[in-house]
Design a protein around this motif. Sequence first.
Motif, mmCIF file in Angstrom:
data_model
loop_
_atom_site.group_PDB
_atom_site.id
_atom_site.type_symbol
_atom_site.label_atom_id
_atom_site.label_comp_id
_atom_site.label_asym_id
_atom_site.label_seq_id
_atom_site.Cartn_x
_atom_site.Cartn_y
_atom_site.Cartn_z
ATOM 1 N N LYS A 1 -3.113 -8.247 0.200
ATOM 2 C CA LYS A 1 -4.145 -7.417 -0.415
ATOM 3 C C LYS A 1 -4.022 -7.110 -1.707
ATOM 4 C CE LYS A 1 -5.493 -5.255 4.028
ATOM 5 N NZ LYS A 1 -5.657 -3.989 4.940
ATOM 6 N N ILE A 2 -2.896 -6.910 -2.199
ATOM 7 C CA ILE A 2 -2.320 -6.709 -3.695
ATOM 8 C C ILE A 2 -2.750 -7.735 -4.560
ATOM 9 C CG2 ILE A 2 -1.019 -5.937 -5.215
ATOM 10 C CD1 ILE A 2 0.889 -4.587 -3.166
ATOM 11 N N GLU A 3 -2.584 -9.119 -3.928
ATOM 12 C CA GLU A 3 -2.785 -10.261 -4.579
ATOM 13 C C GLU A 3 -4.335 -10.373 -4.839
ATOM 14 O OE1 GLU A 3 -1.368 -14.902 -4.167
ATOM 15 O OE2 GLU A 3 -0.955 -13.784 -2.835
ATOM 16 N N SER A 4 -5.068 -10.067 -3.994
ATOM 17 C CA SER A 4 -6.602 -10.020 -4.172
ATOM 18 C C SER A 4 -6.928 -9.450 -5.403
ATOM 19 C CB SER A 4 -7.411 -9.644 -2.816
ATOM 20 O OG SER A 4 -7.088 -8.171 -2.620
ATOM 21 N N ILE A 5 -6.218 -8.632 -5.644
ATOM 22 C CA ILE A 5 -6.590 -7.691 -6.886
ATOM 23 C C ILE A 5 -5.900 -8.344 -8.330
ATOM 24 C CG2 ILE A 5 -6.534 -5.317 -8.152
ATOM 25 C CD1 ILE A 5 -8.603 -5.635 -5.876
ATOM 26 N N VAL A 6 -4.726 -8.767 -8.236
ATOM 27 C CA VAL A 6 -4.096 -9.212 -9.410
ATOM 28 C C VAL A 6 -4.148 -10.670 -9.732
ATOM 29 C CG1 VAL A 6 -2.340 -7.314 -9.292
ATOM 30 C CG2 VAL A 6 -1.781 -9.399 -8.204
ATOM 31 N N SER A 7 -4.824 -11.509 -8.572
ATOM 32 C CA SER A 7 -4.912 -13.042 -8.875
ATOM 33 C C SER A 7 -3.846 -13.560 -8.341
ATOM 34 C CB SER A 7 -5.420 -13.246 -9.930
ATOM 35 O OG SER A 7 -6.809 -12.504 -10.367
ATOM 36 N N GLU A 8 -2.652 -13.281 -8.918
ATOM 37 C CA GLU A 8 -1.362 -14.111 -9.011
ATOM 38 C C GLU A 8 -0.127 -13.558 -8.154
ATOM 39 O OE1 GLU A 8 -0.285 -15.679 -12.494
ATOM 40 O OE2 GLU A 8 -2.338 -16.521 -12.911
ATOM 41 N N LYS A 9 0.642 -14.118 -7.298
ATOM 42 C CA LYS A 9 1.524 -13.514 -6.496
ATOM 43 C C LYS A 9 2.601 -13.249 -7.338
ATOM 44 C CE LYS A 9 3.838 -13.836 -2.022
ATOM 45 N NZ LYS A 9 4.153 -14.624 -0.845
ATOM 46 N N GLU A 10 2.876 -14.000 -8.503
ATOM 47 C CA GLU A 10 4.006 -13.730 -9.640
ATOM 48 C C GLU A 10 3.798 -12.630 -10.400
ATOM 49 O OE1 GLU A 10 2.077 -16.395 -9.036
ATOM 50 O OE2 GLU A 10 3.632 -17.763 -8.273
ATOM 51 N N ASN A 11 2.728 -11.790 -10.277
ATOM 52 C CA ASN A 11 2.597 -10.449 -10.932
ATOM 53 C C ASN A 11 2.712 -9.490 -9.920
ATOM 54 O OD1 ASN A 11 1.913 -11.960 -13.405
ATOM 55 N ND2 ASN A 11 -0.212 -12.365 -12.522
ATOM 56 N N ILE A 12 3.273 -9.763 -8.869
ATOM 57 C CA ILE A 12 3.644 -8.602 -7.908
ATOM 58 C C ILE A 12 5.298 -8.316 -7.758
ATOM 59 C CG2 ILE A 12 3.246 -7.597 -5.537
ATOM 60 C CD1 ILE A 12 1.045 -9.333 -5.342
ATOM 61 N N ALA A 13 5.766 -7.050 -7.663
ATOM 62 C CA ALA A 13 7.097 -6.938 -7.716
ATOM 63 C C ALA A 13 7.263 -5.971 -6.461
ATOM 64 C CB ALA A 13 7.738 -6.425 -8.926
ATOM 65 N N HIS A 14 8.494 -6.264 -5.728
ATOM 66 C CA HIS A 14 8.773 -5.506 -4.747
ATOM 67 C C HIS A 14 10.006 -4.610 -5.099
ATOM 68 C CE1 HIS A 14 9.139 -4.945 -0.022
ATOM 69 N NE2 HIS A 14 9.203 -3.744 -0.562
ATOM 70 N N LEU A 15 9.760 -3.272 -5.491
ATOM 71 C CA LEU A 15 10.738 -2.427 -6.178
ATOM 72 C C LEU A 15 11.826 -1.984 -5.033
ATOM 73 C CD1 LEU A 15 9.235 -2.770 -8.643
ATOM 74 C CD2 LEU A 15 9.640 -0.631 -9.131
ATOM 75 N N SER A 16 11.230 -1.571 -4.116
ATOM 76 C CA SER A 16 12.278 -0.961 -2.937
ATOM 77 C C SER A 16 11.478 -1.022 -1.579
ATOM 78 C CB SER A 16 12.623 0.784 -3.512
ATOM 79 O OG SER A 16 11.237 1.386 -3.293
ATOM 80 N N THR A 17 11.979 -0.524 -0.459
ATOM 81 C CA THR A 17 11.308 -0.757 0.770
ATOM 82 C C THR A 17 9.769 -0.171 0.671
ATOM 83 O OG1 THR A 17 12.196 1.321 1.400
ATOM 84 C CG2 THR A 17 13.386 -0.558 1.944
ATOM 85 N N ASP A 18 9.607 0.848 -0.040
ATOM 86 C CA ASP A 18 8.100 1.425 0.128
ATOM 87 C C ASP A 18 7.348 1.298 -1.363
ATOM 88 O OD1 ASP A 18 9.769 3.208 -1.440
ATOM 89 O OD2 ASP A 18 9.160 5.001 -0.405
ATOM 90 N N THR A 19 7.874 0.519 -2.344
ATOM 91 C CA THR A 19 7.329 0.591 -3.663
ATOM 92 C C THR A 19 6.996 -0.823 -4.037
ATOM 93 O OG1 THR A 19 8.891 2.688 -4.128
ATOM 94 C CG2 THR A 19 7.567 1.384 -5.941
ATOM 95 N N PHE A 20 5.919 -1.091 -4.528
ATOM 96 C CA PHE A 20 5.435 -2.301 -5.274
ATOM 97 C C PHE A 20 4.893 -1.885 -6.829
ATOM 98 C CE2 PHE A 20 5.024 -2.901 -0.630
ATOM 99 C CZ PHE A 20 5.522 -4.180 -0.232
ATOM 100 N N ILE A 21 5.015 -3.018 -7.487
ATOM 101 C CA ILE A 21 4.448 -2.919 -8.843
ATOM 102 C C ILE A 21 3.379 -4.185 -8.813
ATOM 103 C CG2 ILE A 21 4.801 -3.270 -11.297
ATOM 104 C CD1 ILE A 21 5.163 -0.388 -10.648
ATOM 105 N N ALA A 22 2.398 -3.969 -9.637
ATOM 106 C CA ALA A 22 1.384 -5.167 -9.902
ATOM 107 C C ALA A 22 1.091 -5.135 -11.255
ATOM 108 C CB ALA A 22 0.279 -4.990 -8.760
ATOM 109 N N ILE A 23 1.225 -6.283 -11.884
ATOM 110 C CA ILE A 23 0.376 -6.475 -13.311
ATOM 111 C C ILE A 23 -0.766 -6.958 -13.070
ATOM 112 C CG2 ILE A 23 0.734 -7.846 -15.406
ATOM 113 C CD1 ILE A 23 3.724 -8.024 -15.032
ATOM 114 N N CYS A 24 -1.847 -6.225 -13.564
ATOM 115 C CA CYS A 24 -3.038 -6.300 -13.515
ATOM 116 C C CYS A 24 -3.701 -6.918 -14.890
ATOM 117 C CB CYS A 24 -4.006 -5.048 -12.920
ATOM 118 S SG CYS A 24 -5.438 -5.610 -12.526
#
Length: 761
Positions: free
Chosen positions: A394-417
């Motif tokens: 679902k995050i990928e559908s917003i940021v277009s590329e999976k490489e722009n998504i980071a998994h910082l911890s068990t409950d936290t994600f960061i997306a470069i948009c």
Amino acid sequence: MSIGGSDIYVSNLDLNIEHKKIEMPHLPVMRFSSPVENNKGKTIGILIINFKGFKFLDTFRNYLKINNPLIQISLTDSNGYYLYNKDESKNFGFMFEGEAKNYRLENESPKLWEMINSSSEKNFETKDKVLYFKKIDPEFKGHIYFDNENFYWNVVASLKKEDLPKLYPDIFIFKKNIKLYILLGILALSATIITLLHLKKRESNQLYMAELILGYVDEAVLITDSAGNILDFNDEFLNFTDLDKDEILKSDTSLFELNVTHPEIYDDIKKEMNKGKKWAGELWLKKKDNSKYPAILTINNVANPKNKNTEHYVCVIKDLTSEKQREAEIEYLLTHHSKTKLPNENLMRQLIDEEIKNNSGFSLIYIKLKNYNDLEIKYTDEFLNLIYENIIGKIESIVSEKENIAHLSTDTFIAICKTSTNKLLLNKSMIELFKGLKSSITIKDISVHLEFEMGSVIFPEHGDSSRELLKKALFSIRALKFHPERNYIIYHNNIEKSVRRELEIEENIVSAIENNEFQVYFQPQIDSNTETINGLEALIRWNNTTLGNVSPMEFIPLAEEKGIINKIDMWVVEEVARLTKKLGLHEQKGIKISINLSANDFKNDFLVEDVVAILDFHGLDHNQFEVELTEGTLISDHEYVSTKLEEFKSYGITVAIDDFGTGFSSMSYLKKLNFDKLKIDRSFIKDYPKMDNGSIAEVISYLAQKLKVNLIAEGVETVEQLKYLQSIGCVNIQGYYYSKPLSEKELKIYLKEHFEKKRLS
């Protein structure tokens, strides 16, 4: 021992005994024994040869003289007795009685001895040393046997950790610790090889033993003369190079082609060899098929003890392929989340900094899974991975590329948009993302409820570094607690100000009691019909040297979050009891003193007992006190709270429900609870008559009459509000119309004036 056929036996290395006494000076020997047969094959005797072991042990002494003195080398037998130790009094302890019997490796280093018994070679650390050991198994080919089949020699090298930087200052960093241990191991191994070279110059039995031990070395070993011509090598060298034995013997060290592949290293090696020194370093070597492999090459100079001229070179090659693979795995784990394989915070920072260097506009969305702990308790790791996949999709559908998504911890994600570079576009993206994430998902026919909150920042408006942008994104998430109606927010300057204020409050509140920063104020409660004080509500105030006056609305919720509200509330009870006695309030039986308790207080099994004990300690009448709890406290654990209220009532302490009407409690709860007073919250009267017709206050007043409980209104400030409350049957008033909350000194004056006025009237 039994001698048969043409068998040859060799004894352990020990001290020579003459006439049942150890020969002085001590002479270490090995005995070679073999049957002597006549021409008919019949055994007619045994030939025994004593071989002096000094030549063998001298090589260890010589090694210590020509190598780094920081590394301590010792030689033991299979029972842990020293055959060579820097402290000579420890050598050959098995031959002596008394204290010498205890000079064993097992006694000096039990952990090391345990490892030796379970491994043939290993390097490891203790609290203050780095150690390496290698067993030398003296088995002989054919019909030559050691008289103890389990006998072996053990070479131990040790180095104090404090000396590590002196030995290898250029590699004393985390990622190259592996190389450090390998080099240390090779140094110890080189001692063994040099030992063997010395032995090879001696008698044939020694030569045979040297060749045999060389075959048991795990690393590739190559021996050359001073001109670089190859003289000998072990099987591991054949395995490393894939060359034939004849090819190697006809060649010299030019087969490595270092002058072509590593010209600078080649020049460095030549320089060190010409100085008679040793060289060690990491490089790439080629096999027969021209494939390359990483290795550590160590070249030792073996000099003639007399003229100091180089006679041989011993090359030891350690294949680093597996270590490099392990380093690559470690590097990957350092930059990726172990479960989702997405970039972690380390790598995401690099990706953000790259975007900043490209000077391209982008935004960061910080996404937090609020109910992760519940999911982890409820589901298996395998199922959690499926949930992660759904979220990432679902995050990928917003940021277009999976490489722009980071998994910082068990409950936290960061997306470069990259597409949302202004607030309007970013807000639209966050709305779309939140809509996609907030709904329940179905996995394997199981409906999973997910709860998210999001904060975001824009480059370059909100920062020009990954650190600053991520920090402000985190500020945004934290600021959502000030906006309970929202689930996402874009950073702005006031957010950081509010969050920093909260962090400072958190930091200072822990020590506020110890620093005597809290005070108890009292606000009078008045019977408006008689203008008489019938109650005082105890209110806590906090004045901090750094923060100034901090509102209870700010610090009470934080105290509850940090789990220190119970300690604060019990301090309030103690202080109220003290002031009641000090101000003489205990003599005014018509004044009820109210104390606020939080929902967390009711989790204390001994809450009632603690409060009663304080009142008893000060000799106070329980009937003069009242506890106030919010409507929300009733909802948290209705049955448990109800039991506690009954206990308070049993001691004569009355109960008031504060902030009534602001929560969502069921009327059925009120029927079951045994309480004495309802409080109309200030929010239902503060805007009367301009913006509020007082209807809710009237409903609460009617409810109190039907339940036959007392009623009081707080926050009353104007005569219009007072008259309206009186008109609907609420005569007990608390608020600035009569008095603000008063300090100890102010209350003393207020009471004096009040009772003086009453006396005169």
